[in-house]
Scaffold this motif. Structure first.
Motif, PDB file in Angstrom:
ATOM      1  N   SER A 261       0.678 -64.055  -4.708  1.00 23.63           N
ATOM      2  CA  SER A 261       1.415 -64.386  -5.916  1.00 23.63           C
ATOM      3  C   SER A 261       0.728 -63.736  -7.115  1.00 23.63           C
ATOM      4  O   SER A 261      -0.383 -63.204  -7.003  1.00 23.63           O
ATOM      5  N   THR A 262       1.395 -63.793  -8.270  1.00 21.96           N
ATOM      6  CA  THR A 262       0.828 -63.175  -9.479  1.00 21.96           C
ATOM      7  C   THR A 262      -0.527 -63.772  -9.819  1.00 21.96           C
ATOM      8  O   THR A 262      -1.495 -63.051 -10.114  1.00 21.96           O
ATOM      9  N   ASN A 263      -0.639 -65.110  -9.780  1.00 21.61           N
ATOM     10  CA  ASN A 263      -1.909 -65.762 -10.098  1.00 21.61           C
ATOM     11  C   ASN A 263      -2.983 -65.440  -9.064  1.00 21.61           C
ATOM     12  O   ASN A 263      -4.161 -65.246  -9.405  1.00 21.61           O
ATOM     13  N   GLN A 264      -2.584 -65.385  -7.795  1.00 19.83           N
ATOM     14  CA  GLN A 264      -3.550 -65.066  -6.746  1.00 19.83           C
ATOM     15  C   GLN A 264      -4.058 -63.634  -6.901  1.00 19.83           C
ATOM     16  O   GLN A 264      -5.243 -63.365  -6.722  1.00 19.83           O
ATOM     17  N   LEU A 265      -3.162 -62.727  -7.267  1.00 17.49           N
ATOM     18  CA  LEU A 265      -3.550 -61.336  -7.449  1.00 17.49           C
ATOM     19  C   LEU A 265      -4.443 -61.173  -8.679  1.00 17.49           C
ATOM     20  O   LEU A 265      -5.460 -60.463  -8.638  1.00 17.49           O
ATOM     21  N   LEU A 266      -4.092 -61.867  -9.765  1.00 21.73           N
ATOM     22  CA  LEU A 266      -4.900 -61.812 -10.985  1.00 21.73           C
ATOM     23  C   LEU A 266      -6.275 -62.428 -10.751  1.00 21.73           C
ATOM     24  O   LEU A 266      -7.307 -61.859 -11.141  1.00 21.73           O
ATOM     25  N   GLY A 267      -6.293 -63.597 -10.103  1.00 23.87           N
ATOM     26  CA  GLY A 267      -7.565 -64.256  -9.818  1.00 23.87           C
ATOM     27  C   GLY A 267      -8.421 -63.436  -8.869  1.00 23.87           C
ATOM     28  O   GLY A 267      -9.639 -63.321  -9.047  1.00 23.87           O
ATOM     29  N   GLY A 268      -7.771 -62.841  -7.867  1.00 19.54           N
ATOM     30  CA  GLY A 268      -8.503 -62.000  -6.931  1.00 19.54           C
ATOM     31  C   GLY A 268      -9.117 -60.792  -7.614  1.00 19.54           C
ATOM     32  O   GLY A 268     -10.243 -60.388  -7.296  1.00 19.54           O
ATOM     33  N   THR A 269      -8.390 -60.215  -8.549  1.00 24.65           N
ATOM     34  CA  THR A 269      -8.914 -59.083  -9.318  1.00 24.65           C
ATOM     35  C   THR A 269     -10.142 -59.500 -10.118  1.00 24.65           C
ATOM     36  O   THR A 269     -11.116 -58.741 -10.225  1.00 24.65           O
ATOM     37  N   CYS A 270     -10.102 -60.712 -10.661  1.00 19.07           N
ATOM     38  CA  CYS A 270     -11.267 -61.224 -11.411  1.00 19.07           C
ATOM     39  C   CYS A 270     -12.481 -61.400 -10.505  1.00 19.07           C
ATOM     40  O   CYS A 270     -13.615 -61.115 -10.910  1.00 19.07           O
ATOM     41  N   THR A 271     -12.251 -61.868  -9.268  1.00 18.33           N
ATOM     42  CA  THR A 271     -13.389 -62.031  -8.345  1.00 18.33           C
ATOM     43  C   THR A 271     -14.012 -60.672  -8.030  1.00 18.33           C
ATOM     44  O   THR A 271     -15.235 -60.541  -7.958  1.00 18.33           O
ATOM     45  N   ILE A 272     -13.160 -59.653  -7.841  1.00 13.36           N
ATOM     46  CA  ILE A 272     -13.681 -58.307  -7.580  1.00 13.36           C
ATOM     47  C   ILE A 272     -14.467 -57.798  -8.787  1.00 13.36           C
ATOM     48  O   ILE A 272     -15.570 -57.252  -8.647  1.00 13.36           O
ATOM     49  N   LEU A 273     -13.903 -57.993  -9.993  1.00 17.33           N
ATOM     50  CA  LEU A 273     -14.576 -57.556 -11.217  1.00 17.33           C
ATOM     51  C   LEU A 273     -15.919 -58.264 -11.378  1.00 17.33           C
ATOM     52  O   LEU A 273     -16.928 -57.638 -11.737  1.00 17.33           O
ATOM     53  N   GLY A 274     -15.943 -59.564 -11.114  1.00 18.88           N
ATOM     54  CA  GLY A 274     -17.182 -60.321 -11.236  1.00 18.88           C
ATOM     55  C   GLY A 274     -18.264 -59.820 -10.297  1.00 18.88           C
ATOM     56  O   GLY A 274     -19.433 -59.667 -10.692  1.00 18.88           O
ATOM     57  N   ILE A 275     -17.889 -59.525  -9.047  1.00 17.19           N
ATOM     58  CA  ILE A 275     -18.864 -59.024  -8.077  1.00 17.19           C
ATOM     59  C   ILE A 275     -19.332 -57.620  -8.453  1.00 17.19           C
ATOM     60  O   ILE A 275     -20.502 -57.267  -8.264  1.00 17.19           O
ATOM     61  N   LEU A 276     -18.424 -56.816  -9.005  1.00 14.39           N
ATOM     62  CA  LEU A 276     -18.820 -55.489  -9.478  1.00 14.39           C
ATOM     63  C   LEU A 276     -19.889 -55.607 -10.566  1.00 14.39           C
ATOM     64  O   LEU A 276     -20.876 -54.867 -10.565  1.00 14.39           O
ATOM     65  N   ILE A 277     -19.698 -56.545 -11.490  1.00 14.92           N
ATOM     66  CA  ILE A 277     -20.658 -56.742 -12.580  1.00 14.92           C
ATOM     67  C   ILE A 277     -22.010 -57.196 -12.028  1.00 14.92           C
ATOM     68  O   ILE A 277     -23.066 -56.691 -12.432  1.00 14.92           O
ATOM     69  N   ILE A 278     -21.984 -58.134 -11.069  1.00  8.53           N
ATOM     70  CA  ILE A 278     -23.231 -58.616 -10.452  1.00  8.53           C
ATOM     71  C   ILE A 278     -23.956 -57.471  -9.756  1.00  8.53           C
ATOM     72  O   ILE A 278     -25.178 -57.306  -9.881  1.00  8.53           O
ATOM     73  N   THR A 279     -23.206 -56.657  -9.015  1.00 11.32           N
ATOM     74  CA  THR A 279     -23.806 -55.554  -8.265  1.00 11.32           C
ATOM     75  C   THR A 279     -24.401 -54.507  -9.194  1.00 11.32           C
ATOM     76  O   THR A 279     -25.508 -54.004  -8.963  1.00 11.32           O
ATOM     77  N   ILE A 280     -23.660 -54.156 -10.253  1.00 17.24           N
ATOM     78  CA  ILE A 280     -24.160 -53.174 -11.215  1.00 17.24           C
ATOM     79  C   ILE A 280     -25.428 -53.691 -11.896  1.00 17.24           C
ATOM     80  O   ILE A 280     -26.385 -52.930 -12.116  1.00 17.24           O
ATOM     81  N   ALA A 281     -25.455 -54.983 -12.195  1.00 14.35           N
ATOM     82  CA  ALA A 281     -26.653 -55.579 -12.795  1.00 14.35           C
ATOM     83  C   ALA A 281     -27.843 -55.482 -11.842  1.00 14.35           C
ATOM     84  O   ALA A 281     -28.973 -55.202 -12.267  1.00 14.35           O
ATOM     85  N   ASP A 282     -27.590 -55.685 -10.538  1.00 12.76           N
ATOM     86  CA  ASP A 282     -28.656 -55.567  -9.538  1.00 12.76           C
ATOM     87  C   ASP A 282     -29.175 -54.132  -9.468  1.00 12.76           C
ATOM     88  O   ASP A 282     -30.379 -53.898  -9.313  1.00 12.76           O
ATOM     89  N   ILE A 283     -28.254 -53.152  -9.550  1.00 15.35           N
ATOM     90  CA  ILE A 283     -28.643 -51.743  -9.502  1.00 15.35           C
ATOM     91  C   ILE A 283     -29.560 -51.410 -10.687  1.00 15.35           C
ATOM     92  O   ILE A 283     -30.603 -50.777 -10.532  1.00 15.35           O
ATOM     93  N   LYS A 284     -29.166 -51.867 -11.895  1.00 15.39           N
ATOM     94  CA  LYS A 284     -29.963 -51.596 -13.085  1.00 15.39           C
ATOM     95  C   LYS A 284     -31.339 -52.275 -13.003  1.00 15.39           C
ATOM     96  O   LYS A 284     -32.358 -51.712 -13.392  1.00 15.39           O
ATOM     97  N   LEU A 285     -31.356 -53.508 -12.451  1.00 11.59           N
ATOM     98  CA  LEU A 285     -32.614 -54.225 -12.308  1.00 11.59           C
ATOM     99  C   LEU A 285     -33.548 -53.502 -11.328  1.00 11.59           C
ATOM    100  O   LEU A 285     -34.748 -53.384 -11.561  1.00 11.59           O
ATOM    101  N   ALA A 286     -32.952 -53.011 -10.230  1.00 10.83           N
ATOM    102  CA  ALA A 286     -33.747 -52.295  -9.226  1.00 10.83           C
ATOM    103  C   ALA A 286     -34.348 -51.024  -9.818  1.00 10.83           C
ATOM    104  O   ALA A 286     -35.497 -50.656  -9.542  1.00 10.83           O
ATOM    105  N   LYS A 287     -33.576 -50.310 -10.645  1.00 11.69           N
ATOM    106  CA  LYS A 287     -34.058 -49.073 -11.252  1.00 11.69           C
ATOM    107  C   LYS A 287     -35.180 -49.354 -12.253  1.00 11.69           C
ATOM    108  O   LYS A 287     -36.140 -48.584 -12.362  1.00 11.69           O
ATOM    109  N   SER A 288     -35.051 -50.466 -12.969  1.00 16.01           N
ATOM    110  CA  SER A 288     -36.053 -50.782 -14.003  1.00 16.01           C
ATOM    111  C   SER A 288     -37.363 -51.249 -13.419  1.00 16.01           C
ATOM    112  O   SER A 288     -38.416 -51.150 -14.056  1.00 16.01           O
ATOM    113  N   THR A 289     -37.306 -51.765 -12.165  1.00 15.99           N
ATOM    114  CA  THR A 289     -38.534 -52.269 -11.539  1.00 15.99           C
ATOM    115  C   THR A 289     -39.072 -51.301 -10.512  1.00 15.99           C
ATOM    116  O   THR A 289     -40.084 -51.594  -9.897  1.00 15.99           O
TER     117      THR A 289
END
Length: 301
Positions: free
Chosen positions: A273-301
């Motif tokens: 449904s529209t809400n399921q698709l929108l919410g699912g997109t947010c979960t993907i975006l959130g995990i992308l942000i977490i992963t990118i933050a981990d990449i930056k942290l790994a590079k800095s350390t």
């Protein structure tokens, strides 16, 4: 490492993501004609055979007895955690009409990894990672919103609870594996995982006192799905790690929901449904942000 090697690692990670995506589709179609216990016995029995053959002919074998005592305990804990998580996963697949919804909820597993890391390993996370957690949780809430109103009953449905239990214990397995990855061969983890699941589903089938039930279609879907997911998907993931950082492989893996949505529409003619698709997109975006933050942290350390 050259650009060609990095490109090879990225291609392998994409192939692994597509391979894992098929697990959601083929398992759902297989359980249309087979109960959960029968499905699990054949799925993980075949996956165990695939992994044992590969371990026998293509890897340097290391016996369980050669492991340190701590590593043995960790391996057994991984097996138990995997049994709980994967059982909950397939139960959620069985109870949910659209397997893409399970994939969206499964995206919450990195949140549990963060919580476990903070509570037991005192790992500190950046504000960007916390932002990713908030966005992911917001996506879960949106998925369970009907019109303009949040529906607690939707979130508390057995299918949703099962998917979140999967995400939790998958996170536990990941943390345990990371803690001993240098001491336990990855192929041994894979074999142990499938062995625990095969034994567990066999006991479940015996407890139900039923004969396994399959149709020709379900056997085909199980044989193909168990080859693509528990065997080939894991093999391709580990192969990609030889050429790119684990964070890159994880980042690419977040796209699996896209393939699942496309596959569910192509093979089963259903869309979220529209809400399921929108919410699912947010979960993907959130995990992308977490992963990118981990990449930056790994590079800095």
């Amino acid at each position: 490492m050259g650009n060609k090697s990095k490109l090879k690692g990225i291609v392998l990670a994409i192939a692994a993501t597509i391979s894992f995506s098929n697990v959601y589709l083929f398992s759902k179609m297989a359980m249309e004609d087979s109960n959960l216990a029968s499905f699990g016995v054949l799925w993980f029995g075949l996956a165990l055979v695939y992994n044992l053959i590969y371990n026998r002919f293509f890897t340097q074998r290391k016996s369980f007895g050669a492991l340190a005592r701590k590593s043995k305990k960790i391996l057994l804990l991984i097996g138990c955690s995997e049994f709980i998580s994967i059982s909950a996963f397939f139960l959620s697949i069985q109870l949910t009409e659209n397997p893409a919804i399970v994939s969206f909820l499964a995206n919450t597993s990195p949140i549990f990894v963060i919580i476990i890391g903070f509570l037991f390993y005192k790992t500190r996370y950046s504000l960007v990672s916390i932002l990713g957690v908030v966005i992911t949780l917001s996506g879960v809430l949106i998925m369970n919103t009907s019109a303009s109103e949040f529906n607690w009953q939707s979130l508390l449905k057995p299918s949703s609870i099962s998917a979140l239990i999967f995400a939790l214990f998958y996170g536990v397995s990941l943390v345990l594996a990371r803690s001993e990855i240098k001491n336990i061969p990855t192929t041994m983890i894979s074999v142990c995982r499938n062995l625990f699941l095969f034994i567990g589903f066999t006991i479940y089938l015996l407890w139900m006192w039923e004969m396994p039930q399959y149709s020709s279609e379900s056997v085909f879907y199980i044989a193909l799905g168990s080859l693509l997911g528990p065997f080939l998907g894991i093999l391709l993931t580990y192969a990609s790690l030889q050429f790119v950082d684990a964070s890159i492989t994880t980042l690419i893996g977040t796209s699996r929901s896209i393939f699942i949505v496309a596959g569910a529409f192509a093979f089963m003619g259903i869309l979220p449904s529209t809400n399921q698709l929108l919410g699912g997109t947010c979960t993907i975006l959130g995990i992308l942000i977490i992963t990118i933050a981990d990449i930056k942290l790994a590079k800095s350390t």
